[in-house]
Structure formats: C-alpha cells, structure tokens
Design a protein around this motif. Sequence first.
Motif, PDB file in Angstrom:
ATOM      1  N   LEU A  72       0.851  -1.188   0.000  1.00 38.12           N
ATOM      2  CA  LEU A  72       0.000   0.000   0.000  1.00 38.12           C
ATOM      3  C   LEU A  72       0.886   1.236   0.000  1.00 38.12           C
ATOM      4  O   LEU A  72       1.791   1.355   0.841  1.00 38.12           O
ATOM      5  N   ALA A  73       0.640   2.151  -0.927  1.00 37.66           N
ATOM      6  CA  ALA A  73       1.351   3.418  -0.914  1.00 37.66           C
ATOM      7  C   ALA A  73       0.990   4.189   0.348  1.00 37.66           C
ATOM      8  O   ALA A  73      -0.050   3.946   0.976  1.00 37.66           O
ATOM      9  N   GLU A  74       1.842   5.142   0.724  1.00 36.42           N
ATOM     10  CA  GLU A  74       1.657   5.862   1.981  1.00 36.42           C
ATOM     11  C   GLU A  74       0.278   6.493   2.087  1.00 36.42           C
ATOM     12  O   GLU A  74      -0.396   6.378   3.121  1.00 36.42           O
ATOM     13  N   SER A  75      -0.182   7.144   1.017  1.00 40.65           N
ATOM     14  CA  SER A  75      -1.483   7.813   1.067  1.00 40.65           C
ATOM     15  C   SER A  75      -2.625   6.807   1.183  1.00 40.65           C
ATOM     16  O   SER A  75      -3.605   7.040   1.902  1.00 40.65           O
ATOM     17  N   MET A  76      -2.496   5.677   0.473  1.00 47.10           N
ATOM     18  CA  MET A  76      -3.530   4.640   0.548  1.00 47.10           C
ATOM     19  C   MET A  76      -3.560   4.003   1.932  1.00 47.10           C
ATOM     20  O   MET A  76      -4.625   3.731   2.485  1.00 47.10           O
ATOM     21  N   LEU A  77      -2.381   3.784   2.491  1.00 45.01           N
ATOM     22  CA  LEU A  77      -2.302   3.214   3.828  1.00 45.01           C
ATOM     23  C   LEU A  77      -2.935   4.152   4.845  1.00 45.01           C
ATOM     24  O   LEU A  77      -3.713   3.721   5.710  1.00 45.01           O
ATOM     25  N   ALA A  78      -2.620   5.439   4.753  1.00 45.91           N
ATOM     26  CA  ALA A  78      -3.184   6.418   5.688  1.00 45.91           C
ATOM     27  C   ALA A  78      -4.704   6.432   5.623  1.00 45.91           C
ATOM     28  O   ALA A  78      -5.391   6.580   6.650  1.00 45.91           O
ATOM     29  N   GLU A  79      -5.233   6.293   4.415  1.00 47.19           N
ATOM     30  CA  GLU A  79      -6.685   6.286   4.259  1.00 47.19           C
ATOM     31  C   GLU A  79      -7.300   5.050   4.901  1.00 47.19           C
ATOM     32  O   GLU A  79      -8.341   5.127   5.567  1.00 47.19           O
ATOM     33  N   ARG A  80      -6.640   3.884   4.721  1.00 50.59           N
ATOM     34  CA  ARG A  80      -7.167   2.631   5.252  1.00 50.59           C
ATOM     35  C   ARG A  80      -7.177   2.626   6.784  1.00 50.59           C
ATOM     36  O   ARG A  80      -8.067   2.023   7.409  1.00 50.59           O
ATOM     37  N   ILE A  81      -6.196   3.266   7.412  1.00 51.91           N
ATOM     38  CA  ILE A  81      -6.065   3.163   8.866  1.00 51.91           C
ATOM     39  C   ILE A  81      -6.434   4.462   9.584  1.00 51.91           C
ATOM     40  O   ILE A  81      -6.092   4.649  10.753  1.00 51.91           O
ATOM     41  N   GLU A  82      -7.149   5.342   8.888  1.00 54.77           N
ATOM     42  CA  GLU A  82      -7.463   6.657   9.458  1.00 54.77           C
ATOM     43  C   GLU A  82      -8.201   6.548  10.789  1.00 54.77           C
ATOM     44  O   GLU A  82      -7.868   7.238  11.764  1.00 54.77           O
ATOM     45  N   GLN A 125      17.990   4.905  -7.856  1.00 60.42           N
ATOM     46  CA  GLN A 125      16.647   4.844  -7.283  1.00 60.42           C
ATOM     47  C   GLN A 125      15.787   3.816  -8.015  1.00 60.42           C
ATOM     48  O   GLN A 125      15.043   3.047  -7.391  1.00 60.42           O
ATOM     49  N   ILE A 126      15.891   3.784  -9.325  1.00 56.56           N
ATOM     50  CA  ILE A 126      15.091   2.847 -10.128  1.00 56.56           C
ATOM     51  C   ILE A 126      15.443   1.407  -9.780  1.00 56.56           C
ATOM     52  O   ILE A 126      14.564   0.563  -9.571  1.00 56.56           O
ATOM     53  N   ILE A 127      16.732   1.116  -9.713  1.00 61.56           N
ATOM     54  CA  ILE A 127      17.172  -0.246  -9.401  1.00 61.56           C
ATOM     55  C   ILE A 127      16.702  -0.648  -8.009  1.00 61.56           C
ATOM     56  O   ILE A 127      16.204  -1.758  -7.788  1.00 61.56           O
ATOM     57  N   ASP A 128      16.839   0.258  -7.052  1.00 60.04           N
ATOM     58  CA  ASP A 128      16.434  -0.030  -5.680  1.00 60.04           C
ATOM     59  C   ASP A 128      14.933  -0.262  -5.583  1.00 60.04           C
ATOM     60  O   ASP A 128      14.470  -1.249  -4.982  1.00 60.04           O
ATOM     61  N   ARG A 129      14.159   0.645  -6.177  1.00 58.32           N
ATOM     62  CA  ARG A 129      12.703   0.517  -6.107  1.00 58.32           C
ATOM     63  C   ARG A 129      12.201  -0.720  -6.852  1.00 58.32           C
ATOM     64  O   ARG A 129      11.318  -1.431  -6.364  1.00 58.32           O
ATOM     65  N   ALA A 130      12.749  -0.968  -8.026  1.00 55.80           N
ATOM     66  CA  ALA A 130      12.303  -2.123  -8.799  1.00 55.80           C
ATOM     67  C   ALA A 130      12.596  -3.419  -8.055  1.00 55.80           C
ATOM     68  O   ALA A 130      11.776  -4.346  -8.045  1.00 55.80           O
ATOM     69  N   ASN A 149       9.604   3.643   2.443  1.00 57.41           N
ATOM     70  CA  ASN A 149      10.797   3.156   1.772  1.00 57.41           C
ATOM     71  C   ASN A 149      10.352   2.457   0.493  1.00 57.41           C
ATOM     72  O   ASN A 149       9.162   2.149   0.337  1.00 57.41           O
ATOM     73  N   PRO A 150      11.268   2.196  -0.436  1.00 62.03           N
ATOM     74  CA  PRO A 150      10.871   1.447  -1.640  1.00 62.03           C
ATOM     75  C   PRO A 150      10.238   0.107  -1.271  1.00 62.03           C
ATOM     76  O   PRO A 150      10.862  -0.720  -0.612  1.00 62.03           O
ATOM     77  N   GLY A 151       8.994  -0.080  -1.655  1.00 67.42           N
ATOM     78  CA  GLY A 151       8.314  -1.351  -1.421  1.00 67.42           C
ATOM     79  C   GLY A 151       7.649  -1.485  -0.065  1.00 67.42           C
ATOM     80  O   GLY A 151       6.868  -2.416   0.148  1.00 67.42           O
ATOM     81  N   THR A 152       7.955  -0.602   0.883  1.00 70.57           N
ATOM     82  CA  THR A 152       7.383  -0.718   2.220  1.00 70.57           C
ATOM     83  C   THR A 152       7.047   0.655   2.790  1.00 70.57           C
ATOM     84  O   THR A 152       7.571   1.672   2.344  1.00 70.57           O
ATOM     85  N   VAL A 153       6.162   0.655   3.777  1.00 72.88           N
ATOM     86  CA  VAL A 153       5.919   1.836   4.609  1.00 72.88           C
ATOM     87  C   VAL A 153       6.005   1.372   6.056  1.00 72.88           C
ATOM     88  O   VAL A 153       5.305   0.440   6.463  1.00 72.88           O
ATOM     89  N   ARG A 154       6.882   2.012   6.815  1.00 73.48           N
ATOM     90  CA  ARG A 154       7.030   1.675   8.230  1.00 73.48           C
ATOM     91  C   ARG A 154       6.150   2.614   9.061  1.00 73.48           C
ATOM     92  O   ARG A 154       6.140   3.813   8.830  1.00 73.48           O
ATOM     93  N   LEU A 155       5.462   2.035  10.010  1.00 75.68           N
ATOM     94  CA  LEU A 155       4.619   2.792  10.932  1.00 75.68           C
ATOM     95  C   LEU A 155       5.262   2.717  12.310  1.00 75.68           C
ATOM     96  O   LEU A 155       5.353   1.632  12.897  1.00 75.68           O
ATOM     97  N   ALA A 215       8.331  -7.616  -3.183  1.00 81.79           N
ATOM     98  CA  ALA A 215       6.984  -7.454  -2.626  1.00 81.79           C
ATOM     99  C   ALA A 215       5.972  -8.284  -3.413  1.00 81.79           C
ATOM    100  O   ALA A 215       5.096  -8.946  -2.835  1.00 81.79           O
ATOM    101  N   LEU A 216       6.092  -8.266  -4.741  1.00 88.74           N
ATOM    102  CA  LEU A 216       5.175  -9.065  -5.572  1.00 88.74           C
ATOM    103  C   LEU A 216       5.394 -10.551  -5.328  1.00 88.74           C
ATOM    104  O   LEU A 216       4.432 -11.328  -5.263  1.00 88.74           O
ATOM    105  N   LEU A 217       6.650 -10.953  -5.181  1.00 93.30           N
ATOM    106  CA  LEU A 217       6.956 -12.358  -4.888  1.00 93.30           C
ATOM    107  C   LEU A 217       6.306 -12.778  -3.577  1.00 93.30           C
ATOM    108  O   LEU A 217       5.686 -13.852  -3.490  1.00 93.30           O
ATOM    109  N   ARG A 218       6.421 -11.922  -2.565  1.00 93.90           N
ATOM    110  CA  ARG A 218       5.812 -12.240  -1.271  1.00 93.90           C
ATOM    111  C   ARG A 218       4.301 -12.415  -1.404  1.00 93.90           C
ATOM    112  O   ARG A 218       3.722 -13.346  -0.834  1.00 93.90           O
ATOM    113  N   GLU A 219       3.675 -11.517  -2.137  1.00 97.91           N
ATOM    114  CA  GLU A 219       2.220 -11.609  -2.315  1.00 97.91           C
ATOM    115  C   GLU A 219       1.824 -12.931  -2.939  1.00 97.91           C
ATOM    116  O   GLU A 219       0.849 -13.573  -2.525  1.00 97.91           O
TER     117      GLU A 219
END
Length: 414
Positions: free
Chosen positions: A187-197, A393-398, A214-220, A404-408
Amino acid sequence: MNASIITIGDEILIGQIVDTNSAAIARHLNGAGIVVREKVSIGDDREQIVATLRRALTESQVVVITGGLGPTKDDITKKTLAELFGSELVNDPTVAAHVERMLAERGIAFNELNRSQALVPACCTVLFNAHGTAPGMWFEHEGRVVVSLPGVPFEMEHLMQDEVMPRLKARFALKQIVHRTLITSGLAESMLAERIEAWENALPPYLKLAYLPNPGTVRLRLSAYEVEGESVSQEIERRFAALRTLIPEHVVGFETATLQELVHDMLTERRQTLATAESCTGGTIASRFTTIPGASAYFRCGVVSYSNEAKADVLGVDPATIERFGAVSEQVARQMAEGARRIAGADYAVATTGIAGPAGGSDEKPVGTVWIAVAAPRGTVAVRKQCGTDRGQIIDRASSQAIALLREQIAKDS
C-alpha cells in the motif's frame, strides 16, 4: 530530558566523510530515554564551536561533541573547551603512558605532538579511550553535562557504551522513550493512511505515529516520550494488534525486518525454492537474498540477462516476442520468469526488465519503466511499475517492488 549532538570537522562540511557518529550517539541516548532535540555539524572554528555549544547549553541538559581531538594544529576542540570553561590544560599521566605504549606497539615515535594528547582541561573528568590516543572528556557546568569524544567512529562507540551512558544513567533520573515499528507492504503511503485513518484517530495523545516510506514498504512507528515503559509498551502492542486485523495481508513484520527476510522465512518453512532473472536490476534481487544466512536452502540460481541475446539463449525468451513487444514488456517479463523457473527447477521465479536510464526512454516507455513478473506453481503474474528517474533509485525501487510481488504470490499459495 533533551540532548544536543555537535559533530566538528571541516571534512564533514565539505562532504569528504559522512557523519555516522551523530546517528550512533542518538541511538544510545534515545535508548536511555534522552530526547535528541538537534544534531549540528560545524567546522574546525573556535568561534563557531563556542557559539554553538553556548546555544545548545541553553536548550539541552546534555551536549555530546565529537571530533577535533587529534594531535595536529587543526584539532582545536580540547583547547577551545578549556578556554570556554575557564580552565587550563594539564598533563594526565595515565593518558600519557597509554599513548606512549600504543604508539610504541605501532612503531610510531612519541613526539611532541603525540605528547599533547595527554593534555586535558583541569576541570574535566577524563574518559579513558582504550582504543585510541585521544581521551574523552566529561564536563559539568551549571547542572548540565558536556561530553567531548574523538571523531573516530569505533573509538566514539566504545566510549559511549563503556563510559558515557553509564555516567549519564547515574547522573540523571531518566524516564523511558518507547518506539515500536510495524512494517507494511503493498500500500502506498497515502492509501495506507486512508485505510487506517480511524485507527490512527483513536490513538491516545501520548502515542505519536510516524509514516516512514521506503521502496516497497511503509514503516509505521509508534513513539512515546519520557514515560513509564512497561505499561506503554503493552499499550503499543495492543494498538498494533488491532491494526493487524485491519490490514493483515500488508503486514511484513516489526522493527528492521525486510521483505526479503520475510520471503526467506516463508520459503525455508515451506521447503520451496527460488530463482531470479534480472535485466535492469542487474542481480540486486539475488544479492538481497544471498546475503541472508541460510539462503542456500532455497535459492537455486540467479541470471542477469542484460542483453536480448542472453534473454533468448539462457532463459528461452522468444526472439519474436522481443522483436514485437520490446525487451521492456509484459510478455518478455513473463517469459523471463517462466524460463528461470524452468531451468532452475524452482517453485518460484521473479524477473525484472526495464529502463534504468539515464538514456533509452521513450514517450511510451519513459526512464523508470519496469515490468516485474513472478512465475509460481499456479501461474505467472506481471505488473508494470514506474520506479523514478534516477538510475540508483530505479534499481532499488524495482528490486523492492519485485520482492513485494513475490511475497504476495507466495502468500496467496498458502
């Protein structure tokens, strides 16, 4: 209780070295319940050192300084502190003997400059530096503490652990600072914030929530400052337990857990195997797994198929597919993943193909376009991601998005 951290050295300001000391010091202080209110880097300048320290002492009960304690003329911290606190420099025989012995072991002459390492302000408490020639110094001034430490990171680290922290804990009545970090993915940061508001709005005032993307994750991170630790820690665990029921499929773990560590555990527990096929990420995904101890239990092989010929000859990608759709396409990503899974005999394979730049982009496929595919026992999935504009940045994010997709997909097969 507040603290200020001051790192001294022209080499920091011109970018010649990276200041890692302030981060390490902050971790020590934070762990003891001392709030770091600022971190400042300044040059080897007497007036600047004096002005910065005086200001810090008006706002913090503890000030920790590193740097400028060497034997050469540009190292002026010790002399400046002596003048600031109205003290003279005196010879410390213990330090002198230690310096002479250490230099003799290294075959270095004990000259006048090295002898000056044993000069310390008469008003300070000397903190013995067993790992170097520059001692640490502890000053007390109007109920406040100033600590001066050498800038060499491993010397500073030993002094913080062995000398400074025990003294601070004995000197002040410290309450606790409690941090707990939950890691999410998918979940992107904005989507996550909306889900857990609603969950966030229900937090008690003393718990502060921070979003750390972070790339692929959001830490709370939930934090409580200067509190009674036991009851607050229990409350934080209760709050995170409630959060996990809201987004169970997006919770990766706690604290420093990474996506690759989670996948590592999943594959190890299930006795399943993995292969990788990378183009634009150049082996980064494989590296993230193989740096984890125990990866040999599941990691079969990694292919860096950078050229179209390698994609065809090694992974079996159809050249006609590349010709028709381009190397950066869903079709090629799928065939790369399926080829890696086939040649490795693996349960899962993840593949990336994209444009890392700075050249090679187009209107249809701009720099940062990456196709990611995962071949699994029940089929293959592929997604297109836009991973930024900077090559690193591209290499890191990709790489992060691919894991993340593999985990899913592994989770869906459970």
